[in-house]
Design an enzyme around this catalytic site. Structure first.
Site, mmCIF file in Angstrom:
data_model
loop_
_atom_site.group_PDB
_atom_site.id
_atom_site.type_symbol
_atom_site.label_atom_id
_atom_site.label_comp_id
_atom_site.label_asym_id
_atom_site.label_seq_id
_atom_site.Cartn_x
_atom_site.Cartn_y
_atom_site.Cartn_z
ATOM 1 N N HIS A 37 0.841 -1.178 -0.023
ATOM 2 C CA HIS A 37 0.010 0.092 0.070
ATOM 3 C C HIS A 37 0.870 1.251 -0.096
ATOM 4 C CE1 HIS A 37 -3.396 -2.566 0.381
ATOM 5 N NE2 HIS A 37 -4.255 -1.867 0.969
ATOM 6 N N HIS A 85 1.064 -2.523 9.674
ATOM 7 C CA HIS A 85 2.447 -2.783 9.197
ATOM 8 C C HIS A 85 3.521 -2.029 10.202
ATOM 9 C CE1 HIS A 85 2.135 -4.795 5.044
ATOM 10 N NE2 HIS A 85 1.203 -3.804 4.865
#
Length: 271
Positions: free
Chosen positions: A164, A223
């Site tokens: 992303h 993340h």
């Protein structure tokens, strides 16, 4: 029509300005640093955006390159042709060839997206290990990929570079670079092509806002810091190598046409 024109003018003064192109890379890096600090400090409130099944993630981010590609395709083609023709740079045939050359930037972007996402998957599989909740008397099984692990209800623990952060940063930077053509493009007020260009421009502006917003959501909810930072740095590097280095060269897709001085065949990036 009038609302579209006003919206286009206000957005052009913001997102199409050179200052945005200069500052956006630093803004994205700042978002990664600040977002990671907020996440690690557990200072982020619970919102629907932390659910991976939220609408923006499912219908936009998961197909981010498709949205970027299909909106930039007509925008680059039409604006490059109109600029080359209106500034008497080339005749109709040469203007079409120039537009096709500039459109090859989308092929470069597609190659970057394909190679990088494939590399991320390879690294995650290479560095990962599967954790399963099997019975103690069952033999331990080794899984080669994340997909095999998930099929057996396992959890894959590998170095998951943030796709992303990579793709959203690259797409946002690419869009604001391509919108630079509007700095020198003049279209007749009554032309139907002006409506087309304004519609595409406004759509690209809102798409860029979505990409930056979802970049923020990724930074604060998902993340590890190293995974996000590496993903963002790869996205920024892809943008820098293309738009700040390679596209300045003769054998390249080239930069948006206002960056080509009318008095010179060389490219310029002074903004």
């Amino acid at each position: 029509m009038e609302r579209l024109e006003r919206c286009s003018r206000s957005l052009r003064a913001g997102l199409a300005a050179g200052a945005v192109r200069r500052r956006l890379p630093w803004v994205l890096l700042g978002i990664v640093l600040l977002g990671s600090a907020l996440k690690d400090g557990e200072l982020v409130p619970e919102t629907p955006m932390q659910n991976k099944r939220n609408l923006l993630n499912v219908y936009f981010v998961k197909v981010a390159w498709a949205w970027t590609f299909w909106l930039l395709l007509p925008f680059i083609g039409v604006t490059t042709y109109l600029f080359a023709k209106s500034k008497f740079l080339y005749g109709p045939t040469k203007s079409i060839l120039t537009a096709l050359r500039r459109l090859s930037a989308l092929l470069v972007g597609t190659a970057i997206w394909y190679v990088c996402t494939g590399l991320f998957v390879y690294i995650e599989n290479l560095t990962g290990m599967c954790s399963t909740s099997g019975k103690h008397n069952e033999p331990h099984r080794l899984y080669a990929t994340k997909q095999e692990c998930h099929k057996n209800n396992g959890i894959w623990n590998g170095f998951d570079i943030s796709g992303h952060c990579f793709l959203l940063s690259y797409c946002a930077l690419m869009i604001v670079e391509e919108m630079a053509v509007l700095e020198g493009l003049s279209i007749d007020q009554n032309s139907k092509l002006r409506v087309v260009v304004n519609s595409l421009f406004v759509s690209l502006c809102f798409l860029t806002m979505i990409w930056v917003f979802m970049f923020v959501c990724t930074a604060v909810y998902f993340h590890d810091f190293s995974q996000k930072l590496l993903g963002a740095l790869i996205g920024l590097s892809a943008w820098y190598v293309t738009y700040r280095v390679w596209y300045l060269k003769p054998f390249s897709p080239g930069l948006p046409l206002p960056n080509i001085p009318l008095s010179s065949k060389k490219y310029s990036y002074s903004r």
